[in-house]
Structure formats: C-alpha cells, structure tokens
Design an enzyme around this catalytic site. Structure first.
Site, PDB file in Angstrom:
ATOM      1  N   LYS A  62       0.847  -1.208   0.000  1.00 53.93           N
ATOM      2  CA  LYS A  62       0.000   0.000   0.000  1.00 53.93           C
ATOM      3  C   LYS A  62       0.877   1.251   0.000  1.00 53.93           C
ATOM      4  CE  LYS A  62      -3.721  -2.532   2.189  1.00 53.93           C
ATOM      5  NZ  LYS A  62      -4.444  -2.914   3.408  1.00 53.93           N
ATOM      6  N   GLN A  99      -4.584  -1.581   9.510  1.00 52.90           N
ATOM      7  CA  GLN A  99      -4.417  -2.901   8.894  1.00 52.90           C
ATOM      8  C   GLN A  99      -5.057  -3.972   9.779  1.00 52.90           C
ATOM      9  OE1 GLN A  99      -3.119  -3.503   5.764  1.00 52.90           O
ATOM     10  NE2 GLN A  99      -3.807  -5.600   6.093  1.00 52.90           N
ATOM     11  N   ASP A 115     -10.911   2.632   3.789  1.00 48.01           N
ATOM     12  CA  ASP A 115     -11.259   1.215   3.609  1.00 48.01           C
ATOM     13  C   ASP A 115     -12.771   1.032   3.415  1.00 48.01           C
ATOM     14  OD1 ASP A 115      -9.120  -0.544   3.459  1.00 48.01           O
ATOM     15  OD2 ASP A 115      -8.794  -0.587   5.633  1.00 48.01           O
TER      16      ASP A 115
END
Ligand code: NAD
Length: 278
Positions: free
Chosen positions: A52, A96, A119
């Site tokens: 990422k 994460q 997200d």
C-alpha cells in the site's frame, strides 16, 4: 477458451490515471496523505502494508506509518486514531486488519472519522452504500465492478450470484451489483442447493475462503467468473476459491489468482485516497 481478465494490467492503468490526477492537483497546491496503522508485525500484514505504501509513492500520495507493538492497549490505539482524525494534514486513515485478539475491531473501525475511512468499513459508509449515497466503498468489491466495466461486461439486468456474505466482500459486492442494476442473489454457508443457484449466474462472484471449491459443476456455460479467494498452497503457489483449470473451459471470462481481483483492491484503495485531495 475463456477470456482471462487481467487485473494487473487494469490496476496499472488505474494507478497511472490516478498518478496523472494527483500531479494535476499538486499544481493547484492540493495533496492527499494516508496514515497507515499496523499493530504487531504479522508478516502477511507487513507485506500488505508495504504494498500500500509503495502504491502511494508511485501515485504521489503521501503516506505515514504508525507501527504499534503487539501488546498496545486498545485505549492507546483509539487515542492515536483520535489524533489522526483531528490532524488536518491526514486525509485518509487505514488500520491494517486483523488486529490482535485483545482489541475489538468494530470499536476501532467506528473510531475512524467516516470522512477519512478509505477502507469503507465504518458503519456510516456501509449505510451510505446501502441507500445509494456517496461515501467510501470497500475496495475489493469496488475493484470487481471496475474489472467488469473495463472488460465491457454488462451487469444491468443480468443474474449475479455472490457466494459469501462477509462485511468486507460479499455484502458490499451485492449492494454494488444491485446499484449497477444486476439481479442479485447472495449465497452463504447455509444456502441449500448451492450448485443449482450458482448455475443461474451470468456473473458469479466467489468469496468463500475455501481453496478451489468451485468447479465447473457450479458454473453455467458462458458465465463470467470472478474469484476473490486467495490461498497459499503447499507447493508455495497461490490459488483462489475457484478451480481455475476446471472452470476455464466452461466460462466466457474469468479472473486468475494471482493477477485478478488482488491488484484491484490496492488500486481502489488509492482511488479512495484520491477522493479527499484538498
Ligand atoms: P469470510 O471468511 O469473512 O467469509 C466467507 C463467506 O463464505 C461467509 O459469508 C460464509 O457464509 C461463506 N461460506 C463459507 N463456506 C461456504 C460454503 N461451503 N458454501 C457457501 N458459502 C460458504 O471471508 P472474506 O473476508 O469474504 O474473504 C473470502 C476470500 O477472499 C478469502 O479467501 C480471502 O482471503 C479473500 N480476499 C481476497 C481479497 C483480495 O484483495 N483479493 C480481499 C478480501 C478477501
């Protein structure tokens, strides 16, 4: 022989488009900055986090890392998120997953400012998706819609079957296919006659988490098959939830693993990060 949908090539094209967009915005003095929070040093999570950050660097999005020890308390993590929420330089926040067992993931997700939730997991964004309002959309299903569109695969009016009802993939996938005017059926572990239901699909999206479970008996001749699953086999190679070699000759188009859905998830994360450039 089925058309192999090249997720890698499509994701690269999207990243190049975003890079151009970010360069243009920079000239107007506008930037995006992603905060990536990782708890512990699970090797798989570290690989995802690094990928990422690499994608951010390629596109020109700023990224900052917050690496917390495995035994960090939930309160400390929530305090960090609070600080990032208030930081005007930070335009996107990503924690994460998975988190260690002593931390409640739902509490952490709810703490993230929905306007920075790249997200798309916050209940406000999930709700926005379900009523057709703007918001951040979960990256993997968003990437699948993009794969279908860029491969000129019609969704409107077609029978779409999604196997899996997780909050991250199955449910938002169903909502997005519905938004594109597909006729959507969601299957899960309690679905009866799974093969028969799947055989109705013009577009079959498989997100079960079981290596090679779906063979040609689940697939209508000429269907489009999207494989979300990703598993490391004993021989070290990756495979999906679909038995690719068995299904290939039955369908009109299929995503490979690796190189199908996976690369699209990061491309869509970058797309979400670019939404907040200011
Ligand atoms: P999950 O475990 O949260 O959900 C699996 C779903 O499959 C559940 O809803 C369950 O009801 C259903 N299911 C399980 N067994 C079944 C069966 N025998 N018949 C029918 N349905 C069944 O998984 P998830 O997070 O949605 O992920 C699914 C897969 O996709 C995993 O392999 C995961 O690693 C992968 N994944 C890939 C990406 C990517 O970027 N490529 C992103 C997210 C998830």
């Amino acid at each position: 022989m089925a058309k192999i949908i090249d997720g890698k090539a499509i994701s690269n094209a999207i990243k190049d488009e975003l890079k151009e967009y970010v360069e243009k915005k920079k000239k107007e003095g506008k930037t995006a900055n992603l905060a990536v929070v990782q708890v512990g040093n699970d090797p798989a999570s570290s690989v995802y986090v690094n990928n990422k950050k690499k994608a951010c660097a390629y596109i020109g999005i700023g990224s900052s890392s917050y690496e917390l020890p495995e035994d960090v308390t939930q309160e400390e993590l929530l305090l960090l998120i609070d600080r990032l929420n208030k930081d005007e330089e930070i335009t996107g926040i990503l924690v994460q997953l998975p988190l260690p067992a002593h931390i409640n993931e739902d509490t952490v997700i709810r703490k993230i400012d929905p306007g920075k939730d790249v997200d798309g997991f916050h209940p406000m964004n999930v709700g926005a998706l379900s009523i057709g309002e703007d918001g951040f959309v979960s990256c993997t299903p968003q990437g699948i819609i993009e794969l279908l569109k860029r491969s000129d695969i019609e969704i409107s009016g077609r029978e779409c079957v999604v196997i899996g009802r997780s909050n991250i993939v199955g449910k938002p996938m169903a909502m997005l296919l519905l938004r594109e005017n597909g006729t959507v059926t969601v299957c899960h572990s309690r679905t009866k006659n799974l093969k028969e239901v799947c055989k109705r699909a013009d577009i079959l999206v498989v997100a079960i988490g079981k290596p090679k479970m779906i063979d040609h008996e689940y697939v209508k001749e000429g269907a489009v098959v999207i494989d979300v699953g990703i598993h490391r086999m004993e021989n070290g190679k990756l495979c999906g939830d679909v038995d690719f070699d068995d299904v290939c000759s039955h369908c009109s188009a299929i995503t490979p693993v690796p190189g199908g859905v996976g690369p699209m998830t990061i491309a869509m994360l970058m797309n979400n990060c670019c939404k907040n450039i200011s």
